[in-house]
Design a protein around this motif. Structure first.
Motif, mmCIF file in Angstrom:
data_model
loop_
_atom_site.group_PDB
_atom_site.id
_atom_site.type_symbol
_atom_site.label_atom_id
_atom_site.label_comp_id
_atom_site.label_asym_id
_atom_site.label_seq_id
_atom_site.Cartn_x
_atom_site.Cartn_y
_atom_site.Cartn_z
ATOM 1 N N ALA A 89 -6.639 -40.915 -2.176
ATOM 2 C CA ALA A 89 -8.075 -40.747 -2.398
ATOM 3 C C ALA A 89 -8.428 -39.266 -2.518
ATOM 4 O O ALA A 89 -9.188 -38.867 -3.417
ATOM 5 C CB ALA A 89 -8.860 -41.393 -1.265
ATOM 6 N N LEU A 90 -7.885 -38.447 -1.642
ATOM 7 C CA LEU A 90 -8.135 -37.007 -1.715
ATOM 8 C C LEU A 90 -7.557 -36.411 -2.999
ATOM 9 O O LEU A 90 -8.167 -35.532 -3.617
ATOM 10 C CB LEU A 90 -7.553 -36.303 -0.489
ATOM 11 N N LEU A 91 -6.402 -36.894 -3.392
ATOM 12 C CA LEU A 91 -5.773 -36.408 -4.614
ATOM 13 C C LEU A 91 -6.586 -36.812 -5.841
ATOM 14 O O LEU A 91 -6.681 -36.049 -6.798
ATOM 15 C CB LEU A 91 -4.343 -36.941 -4.717
ATOM 16 N N SER A 92 -7.194 -37.989 -5.814
ATOM 17 C CA SER A 92 -8.015 -38.406 -6.952
ATOM 18 C C SER A 92 -9.259 -37.533 -7.072
ATOM 19 O O SER A 92 -9.704 -37.222 -8.185
ATOM 20 C CB SER A 92 -8.394 -39.881 -6.846
ATOM 21 N N ILE A 93 -9.832 -37.110 -5.946
ATOM 22 C CA ILE A 93 -10.976 -36.193 -5.988
ATOM 23 C C ILE A 93 -10.555 -34.854 -6.580
ATOM 24 O O ILE A 93 -11.259 -34.268 -7.402
ATOM 25 C CB ILE A 93 -11.584 -36.021 -4.578
ATOM 26 N N GLU A 94 -9.376 -34.390 -6.196
ATOM 27 C CA GLU A 94 -8.856 -33.143 -6.759
ATOM 28 C C GLU A 94 -8.641 -33.288 -8.268
ATOM 29 O O GLU A 94 -8.941 -32.380 -9.042
ATOM 30 C CB GLU A 94 -7.542 -32.773 -6.077
ATOM 31 N N TRP A 95 -8.128 -34.427 -8.687
ATOM 32 C CA TRP A 95 -7.880 -34.689 -10.103
ATOM 33 C C TRP A 95 -9.198 -34.675 -10.892
ATOM 34 O O TRP A 95 -9.270 -34.114 -11.978
ATOM 35 C CB TRP A 95 -7.167 -36.026 -10.247
ATOM 36 N N ILE B 24 -10.227 -32.179 -13.982
ATOM 37 C CA ILE B 24 -10.715 -32.640 -15.287
ATOM 38 C C ILE B 24 -12.067 -31.982 -15.604
ATOM 39 O O ILE B 24 -12.302 -31.533 -16.729
ATOM 40 C CB ILE B 24 -10.825 -34.174 -15.306
ATOM 41 N N ALA B 25 -12.935 -31.915 -14.624
ATOM 42 C CA ALA B 25 -14.248 -31.292 -14.837
ATOM 43 C C ALA B 25 -14.099 -29.807 -15.175
ATOM 44 O O ALA B 25 -14.781 -29.297 -16.073
ATOM 45 C CB ALA B 25 -15.115 -31.468 -13.595
ATOM 46 N N ALA B 26 -13.224 -29.112 -14.482
ATOM 47 C CA ALA B 26 -13.015 -27.687 -14.753
ATOM 48 C C ALA B 26 -12.457 -27.485 -16.156
ATOM 49 O O ALA B 26 -12.871 -26.574 -16.882
ATOM 50 C CB ALA B 26 -12.068 -27.085 -13.721
ATOM 51 N N ARG B 27 -11.537 -28.335 -16.561
ATOM 52 C CA ARG B 27 -10.952 -28.239 -17.904
ATOM 53 C C ARG B 27 -12.026 -28.480 -18.960
ATOM 54 O O ARG B 27 -12.106 -27.775 -19.960
ATOM 55 C CB ARG B 27 -9.814 -29.261 -18.026
ATOM 56 N N TYR B 28 -12.861 -29.496 -18.742
ATOM 57 C CA TYR B 28 -13.937 -29.813 -19.676
ATOM 58 C C TYR B 28 -14.923 -28.654 -19.790
ATOM 59 O O TYR B 28 -15.297 -28.248 -20.891
ATOM 60 C CB TYR B 28 -14.656 -31.085 -19.229
ATOM 61 N N LEU B 29 -15.337 -28.110 -18.647
ATOM 62 C CA LEU B 29 -16.291 -27.009 -18.670
ATOM 63 C C LEU B 29 -15.695 -25.756 -19.307
ATOM 64 O O LEU B 29 -16.390 -25.000 -19.983
ATOM 65 C CB LEU B 29 -16.780 -26.711 -17.257
ATOM 66 N N SER B 30 -14.400 -25.537 -19.108
ATOM 67 C CA SER B 30 -13.735 -24.390 -19.707
ATOM 68 C C SER B 30 -13.734 -24.517 -21.231
ATOM 69 O O SER B 30 -14.048 -23.563 -21.942
ATOM 70 C CB SER B 30 -12.303 -24.281 -19.180
ATOM 71 N N LYS B 31 -13.386 -25.689 -21.730
ATOM 72 C CA LYS B 31 -13.366 -25.891 -23.183
ATOM 73 C C LYS B 31 -14.777 -25.828 -23.756
ATOM 74 O O LYS B 31 -14.995 -25.285 -24.828
ATOM 75 C CB LYS B 31 -12.721 -27.231 -23.524
ATOM 76 N N ARG B 32 -15.735 -26.375 -23.034
ATOM 77 C CA ARG B 32 -17.120 -26.386 -23.508
ATOM 78 C C ARG B 32 -17.668 -24.963 -23.591
ATOM 79 O O ARG B 32 -18.321 -24.600 -24.555
ATOM 80 C CB ARG B 32 -17.968 -27.229 -22.568
ATOM 81 N N SER B 33 -17.394 -24.147 -22.579
ATOM 82 C CA SER B 33 -17.890 -22.770 -22.601
ATOM 83 C C SER B 33 -17.194 -21.959 -23.694
ATOM 84 O O SER B 33 -17.794 -21.097 -24.315
ATOM 85 C CB SER B 33 -17.717 -22.102 -21.241
ATOM 86 N N SER B 34 -15.942 -22.258 -23.944
ATOM 87 C CA SER B 34 -15.203 -21.571 -24.997
ATOM 88 C C SER B 34 -15.792 -21.902 -26.368
ATOM 89 O O SER B 34 -15.992 -21.024 -27.198
ATOM 90 C CB SER B 34 -13.732 -21.969 -24.943
ATOM 91 N N THR B 35 -16.088 -23.162 -26.600
ATOM 92 C CA THR B 35 -16.672 -23.591 -27.869
ATOM 93 C C THR B 35 -18.069 -23.006 -28.032
ATOM 94 O O THR B 35 -18.437 -22.538 -29.102
ATOM 95 C CB THR B 35 -16.736 -25.128 -27.942
ATOM 96 N N SER B 36 -18.829 -23.001 -26.961
ATOM 97 C CA SER B 36 -20.188 -22.453 -26.994
ATOM 98 C C SER B 36 -20.155 -20.959 -27.305
ATOM 99 O O SER B 36 -20.964 -20.457 -28.085
ATOM 100 C CB SER B 36 -20.882 -22.700 -25.664
ATOM 101 N N ALA B 37 -19.219 -20.243 -26.721
ATOM 102 C CA ALA B 37 -19.102 -18.803 -26.961
ATOM 103 C C ALA B 37 -18.715 -18.525 -28.410
ATOM 104 O O ALA B 37 -19.209 -17.573 -29.025
ATOM 105 C CB ALA B 37 -18.077 -18.186 -26.012
ATOM 106 N N GLN B 38 -17.836 -19.357 -28.978
ATOM 107 C CA GLN B 38 -17.446 -19.172 -30.378
ATOM 108 C C GLN B 38 -18.642 -19.380 -31.297
ATOM 109 O O GLN B 38 -18.842 -18.627 -32.234
ATOM 110 C CB GLN B 38 -16.332 -20.137 -30.753
ATOM 111 N N GLN B 39 -19.438 -20.397 -31.021
ATOM 112 C CA GLN B 39 -20.606 -20.657 -31.859
ATOM 113 C C GLN B 39 -21.629 -19.537 -31.715
ATOM 114 O O GLN B 39 -22.243 -19.117 -32.682
ATOM 115 C CB GLN B 39 -21.234 -21.993 -31.486
ATOM 116 N N HIS B 40 -21.798 -19.044 -30.505
ATOM 117 C CA HIS B 40 -22.771 -17.981 -30.264
ATOM 118 C C HIS B 40 -22.342 -16.669 -30.916
ATOM 119 O O HIS B 40 -23.167 -15.913 -31.420
ATOM 120 C CB HIS B 40 -22.971 -17.779 -28.759
ATOM 121 N N ASN B 41 -21.049 -16.394 -30.911
ATOM 122 C CA ASN B 41 -20.542 -15.127 -31.450
ATOM 123 C C ASN B 41 -20.244 -15.199 -32.943
ATOM 124 O O ASN B 41 -19.636 -14.295 -33.490
ATOM 125 C CB ASN B 41 -19.277 -14.705 -30.707
ATOM 126 N N GLY B 42 -20.622 -16.274 -33.601
ATOM 127 C CA GLY B 42 -20.428 -16.346 -35.045
ATOM 128 C C GLY B 42 -19.096 -16.927 -35.453
ATOM 129 O O GLY B 42 -18.607 -16.642 -36.546
#
Length: 76
Positions: free
Chosen positions: A43-49, A53-71
């Motif tokens: 159960a603790l490991l699933s929370i870590e997982w 996943i959330a950190a990976r998603y937010l990292s990719k989302r911020s990367s895509t957002s930065a690319q769009q913002h910077n042209g």
């Protein structure tokens, strides 16, 4: 250049976290005694997982957002 360093860094960090996750899963399944201890650890490991996943998603989302913002998707 900073974008490349950031990409390599985050890819490396997430790779280490995935390897750590697999190691923890093997440890739980093979070396913990008692079904109750195994279920609590899983159960603790699933929370870590989910956090990974959330950190990976937010990292990719911020990367895509930065690319769009910077042209990154400019029309010529």
């Amino acid at each position: 250049m900073f974008g490349k360093i950031k990409k390599v860094f985050f890819t490396g960090i997430f790779g280490v976290l995935y390897i750590s996750f697999v190691g923890q899963l093997v440890y739980i399944c093979c070396w913990l005694d008692g079904i109750q201890n195994k279920l609590i650890a899983l159960a603790l490991l699933s929370i870590e997982w989910l956090a990974l996943i959330a950190a990976r998603y937010l990292s990719k989302r911020s990367s895509t957002s930065a690319q769009q913002h910077n042209g990154g998707y400019r029309r010529h």
